[in-house]
Motif scaffolding. Structure first.
Motif, PDB file in Angstrom:
ATOM      1  N   ARG A   7      -1.750   6.148  -6.828  1.00  0.00           N
ATOM      2  CA  ARG A   7      -1.769   6.073  -5.367  1.00  0.00           C
ATOM      3  C   ARG A   7      -3.101   5.530  -4.862  1.00  0.00           C
ATOM      4  O   ARG A   7      -3.151   4.760  -3.903  1.00  0.00           O
ATOM      5  CB  ARG A   7      -1.477   7.442  -4.747  1.00  0.00           C
ATOM      6  CG  ARG A   7      -1.289   7.356  -3.230  1.00  0.00           C
ATOM      7  CD  ARG A   7      -0.709   8.609  -2.645  1.00  0.00           C
ATOM      8  NE  ARG A   7      -1.649   9.730  -2.691  1.00  0.00           N
ATOM      9  CZ  ARG A   7      -1.399  10.922  -2.147  1.00  0.00           C
ATOM     10  NH1 ARG A   7      -0.229  11.150  -1.561  1.00  0.00           N
ATOM     11  NH2 ARG A   7      -2.287  11.889  -2.222  1.00  0.00           N
ATOM     12  N   ASN A  33      -3.903  -2.554  -1.738  1.00  0.00           N
ATOM     13  CA  ASN A  33      -2.791  -2.880  -0.846  1.00  0.00           C
ATOM     14  C   ASN A  33      -1.557  -3.277  -1.653  1.00  0.00           C
ATOM     15  O   ASN A  33      -0.823  -4.213  -1.305  1.00  0.00           O
ATOM     16  CB  ASN A  33      -3.185  -4.004   0.118  1.00  0.00           C
ATOM     17  CG  ASN A  33      -2.415  -3.926   1.417  1.00  0.00           C
ATOM     18  OD1 ASN A  33      -2.021  -2.845   1.865  1.00  0.00           O
ATOM     19  ND2 ASN A  33      -2.201  -5.065   2.046  1.00  0.00           N
ATOM     20  N   ASP A  68       4.823   8.568  -0.570  1.00  0.00           N
ATOM     21  CA  ASP A  68       4.767   8.489   0.890  1.00  0.00           C
ATOM     22  C   ASP A  68       6.162   8.665   1.472  1.00  0.00           C
ATOM     23  O   ASP A  68       6.343   9.310   2.502  1.00  0.00           O
ATOM     24  CB  ASP A  68       4.197   7.137   1.324  1.00  0.00           C
ATOM     25  CG  ASP A  68       2.768   6.932   0.863  1.00  0.00           C
ATOM     26  OD1 ASP A  68       1.954   7.842   1.088  1.00  0.00           O
ATOM     27  OD2 ASP A  68       2.477   5.881   0.273  1.00  0.00           O
ATOM     28  N   GLY A  84       0.784  -1.229   0.000  1.00  0.00           N
ATOM     29  CA  GLY A  84       0.000   0.000   0.000  1.00  0.00           C
ATOM     30  C   GLY A  84       0.815   1.277   0.000  1.00  0.00           C
ATOM     31  O   GLY A  84       0.252   2.368  -0.074  1.00  0.00           O
ATOM     32  N   ARG A 130      -3.593   2.121  -2.559  1.00  0.00           N
ATOM     33  CA  ARG A 130      -4.320   2.059  -1.294  1.00  0.00           C
ATOM     34  C   ARG A 130      -5.445   1.016  -1.345  1.00  0.00           C
ATOM     35  O   ARG A 130      -5.613   0.212  -0.430  1.00  0.00           O
ATOM     36  CB  ARG A 130      -4.919   3.427  -0.969  1.00  0.00           C
ATOM     37  CG  ARG A 130      -3.904   4.554  -0.859  1.00  0.00           C
ATOM     38  CD  ARG A 130      -3.072   4.457   0.415  1.00  0.00           C
ATOM     39  NE  ARG A 130      -2.436   5.730   0.698  1.00  0.00           N
ATOM     40  CZ  ARG A 130      -1.188   6.056   0.389  1.00  0.00           C
ATOM     41  NH1 ARG A 130      -0.418   5.168  -0.228  1.00  0.00           N
ATOM     42  NH2 ARG A 130      -0.687   7.239   0.700  1.00  0.00           N
TER      43      ARG A 130
END
Length: 256
Positions: free
Chosen positions: A189, A196, A214, A30, A193
């Motif tokens: 992105r 995962n 991130d 993720g 998410r």
């Protein structure tokens, strides 16, 4: 959270040039991780070792505990590593849906003889993948009729065909306008998410890197010089001197 990818002591030499030396990092499910650095930093070499295009001279790369080093690209792909390329890899004369169907055929380990038609194979699944990337309404258009940003979306749908655990994206927004760049990486992105799925990408557009990564890792002359959140990397004095500021001391004529 358990680490999906663990890279330790990675090294690669080309003749007298140490392209990558003692590089290590980890990536969680993720998570979106950016790999940046000036030309000649070792980004492409690192990427190609992870994808199986190059064999490392030193170190280890573990995906869920399975060693990637020495495996062929197709073997690494079968383990759950997808990839997109700096220059989009699609079949220009096929339709958008047919491109994704080809990826689904490969994921299923299926082949069709020249006398058989594969046009109906997993069409609904192909359309579902295209819907993920906002391209379902263009399913029956030829890829060579698409805008470049849309081709990149098709390539992303193809990469998702075998439900990768890890997606490697080599300069995913190269050649795209700013709005297209940001849209593509926002979508990436979101998929990371929702599914995962870990994402590792190389990129020269810093607006994309700082908006959607991130964490960031920075290479220079084949060595890891910084790792951290976008904010921490942005204010790292060595990164500013080597890459983000002016007058980089690590520029070279050819990227490695």
């Amino acid at each position: 959270m358990t680490e999906l990818l663990q890279v330790t002591g990675l090294g690669k030499r080309f003749g007298g040039v140490q392209a990558v030396a003692d590089v290590g990092f980890a990536l969680r499910p993720g998570e979106v991780l950016a790999l940046i650095g000036p030309n000649g930093a070792g980004k492409t070499t690192t990427f190609n070792m992870l994808g199986g295009q190059l064999r490392p001279d030193a170190g280890s790369m573990l995906l869920n505990g399975t060693a990637l080093g020495g495996k062929l690209p197709r073997e690494i792909w079968r383990l759950g590593v997808g990839r997109t390329f700096q220059i989009a890899e699609t079949f220009a004369s096929l339709t958008v849906a047919e491109n994704v169907q080809m990826a689904l055929l490969s994921a299923a380990g299926r082949t069709f003889g020249l006398w058989q038609k594969a046009a109906a194979f997993e069409r609904e699944q192909a359309l579902a993948l295209l819907a993920l990337v906002g391209m379902q309404d263009q399913a029956d258009r030829a890829c060579n009729a698409l805008a470049y940003g849309d081709v990149k979306r098709v390539e992303l749908a193809m990469a998702m065909a075998h439900k990768p655990l890890l997606l490697l994206m080599d300069e995913p927004t190269a050649g795209m306008a700013q709005a297209e760049r940001l849209q593509l990486m926002a979508l990436t992105r979101q998929l990371a998410r929702e599914r995962n799925m870990a994402v590792l990408f190389t990129e020269h557009s810093m607006d994309v890197v700082f908006a959607y990564a991130d964490r960031i890792i920075v290479l220079a002359r084949g060595r890891l010089i910084a790792e951290g959140t976008p904010e921490a990397v942005r204010h790292n004095p060595e990164v500013q001197a080597v890459y983000l500021g002016t007058g980089s001391t690590y520029d070279s004529q050819e990227p490695v």
